[in-house]
Scaffold this active site. Structure first.
Site, PDB file in Angstrom:
ATOM      1  N   HIS A 145       3.100 -11.301   6.767  1.00  0.00           N
ATOM      2  CA  HIS A 145       2.511 -10.657   5.582  1.00  0.00           C
ATOM      3  C   HIS A 145       1.716 -11.658   4.762  1.00  0.00           C
ATOM      4  O   HIS A 145       0.624 -11.345   4.258  1.00  0.00           O
ATOM      5  CB  HIS A 145       3.639 -10.045   4.754  1.00  0.00           C
TER       6      HIS A 145
ATOM      7  N   GLU B  23      -1.558 -12.251   6.388  1.00  0.00           N
ATOM      8  CA  GLU B  23      -2.458 -11.128   6.081  1.00  0.00           C
ATOM      9  C   GLU B  23      -3.185 -11.354   4.758  1.00  0.00           C
ATOM     10  O   GLU B  23      -4.406 -11.197   4.657  1.00  0.00           O
ATOM     11  CB  GLU B  23      -1.660  -9.831   6.030  1.00  0.00           C
ATOM     12  N   HIS B  24      -2.446 -11.741   3.731  1.00  0.00           N
ATOM     13  CA  HIS B  24      -3.044 -12.000   2.420  1.00  0.00           C
ATOM     14  C   HIS B  24      -4.063 -13.138   2.484  1.00  0.00           C
ATOM     15  O   HIS B  24      -5.138 -13.072   1.880  1.00  0.00           O
ATOM     16  CB  HIS B  24      -1.952 -12.365   1.410  1.00  0.00           C
TER      17      HIS B  24
ATOM     18  N   GLU C 274       4.069  -8.327  -5.568  1.00  0.00           N
ATOM     19  CA  GLU C 274       4.192  -7.165  -4.680  1.00  0.00           C
ATOM     20  C   GLU C 274       5.664  -6.871  -4.388  1.00  0.00           C
ATOM     21  O   GLU C 274       6.091  -5.714  -4.374  1.00  0.00           O
ATOM     22  CB  GLU C 274       3.435  -7.424  -3.376  1.00  0.00           C
TER      23      GLU C 274
END
Length: 215
Positions: free
Chosen positions: A73, A76-77, A154
């Site tokens: 994740h 991805e960022h 998040e």
């Protein structure tokens, strides 16, 4: 990117069969395998008011190393935060916004998907910028540190969601050692505090993750 040269087209493989679709679907479909092995589904819709593209990488949080929950994740960022060709952070987001477009991504168990939409006139330039994500991301040390704050925010938002909490609860029933039990989203604790105490270099791990699953 798909029709960049006649030489590239000569070694690309075009699926000669018929793509199955609904009888009510008037769009045209074509499937090609590019020289680098990438398979692409092309869709033509004369009635569409926007152009779009998506790319899925077969690596999700199941691929996180045990000592770094949330690394897929985090990767991805980080892809949005500058490439060798376009080093300005978030330049693609700004480029799309100027052309009435948007972008996003999500990390699942075994795949990470990136996608955008834009006005049709901006598709060619958008694909060039989009493609650079998967060729030459910078993963700068400064961006790595700052983006951890976005990951933490998040996670804090997710913790207010009943569906997220239920999903985390269901992970506790996974068989011991099964990757479904992993904490896929990550947070500051798993991606900074604990690695720092253990002497793990998170940026080096990001580079290794990218080279293994993306490069």
């Amino acid at each position: 990117l798909l029709d960049s040269s006649s030489a590239a087209a000569a070694v690309s493989q075009v699926f000669a069969g018929q793509v199955r679709k609904s009888p009510l679907d008037s769009r045209e479909f074509s499937v090609v395998t590019l020289p680098n092995g990438l398979r692409a589904l092309l869709v033509s819709d004369p009635t569409a008011t926007a152009a779009a593209a998506a790319l899925s990488v077969h690596a999700g949080f199941y691929s996180d190393p045990p000592e770094l929950p949330g690394l897929a994740h985090f990767c991805e960022h980080m892809l949005f935060l500058g490439t060798a060709e376009y080093p300005q952070e978030n330049s693609f987001r700004l480029f799309l916004s100027d052309k009435g477009g948007s972008l996003n991504a999500f990390t699942r168990e075994q795949d990470t998907t990136y996608y955008f939409e834009v006005s049709p006139s901006g598709l060619g330039d958008s694909l060039q910028r989009f493609g650079s994500f998967f060729v030459s991301p910078l993963f700068t040390a400064s961006a790595t540190e700052r983006e951890l704050s976005a990951i933490e925010a998040e996670d804090a938002k997710n913790r207010q969601s009943d569906s997220f909490r239920f999903n985390q609860l269901s992970k506790s029933f996974a068989a011991e050692g099964h990757p479904q039990s992993k904490f896929g989203s990550g947070n500051r604790r798993t991606l900074q505090e604990e690695p720092r105490r253990s002497g793990v270099d998170v940026r080096a791990a990001l580079l290794e993750f990218f080279q293994r699953y993306y490069d």
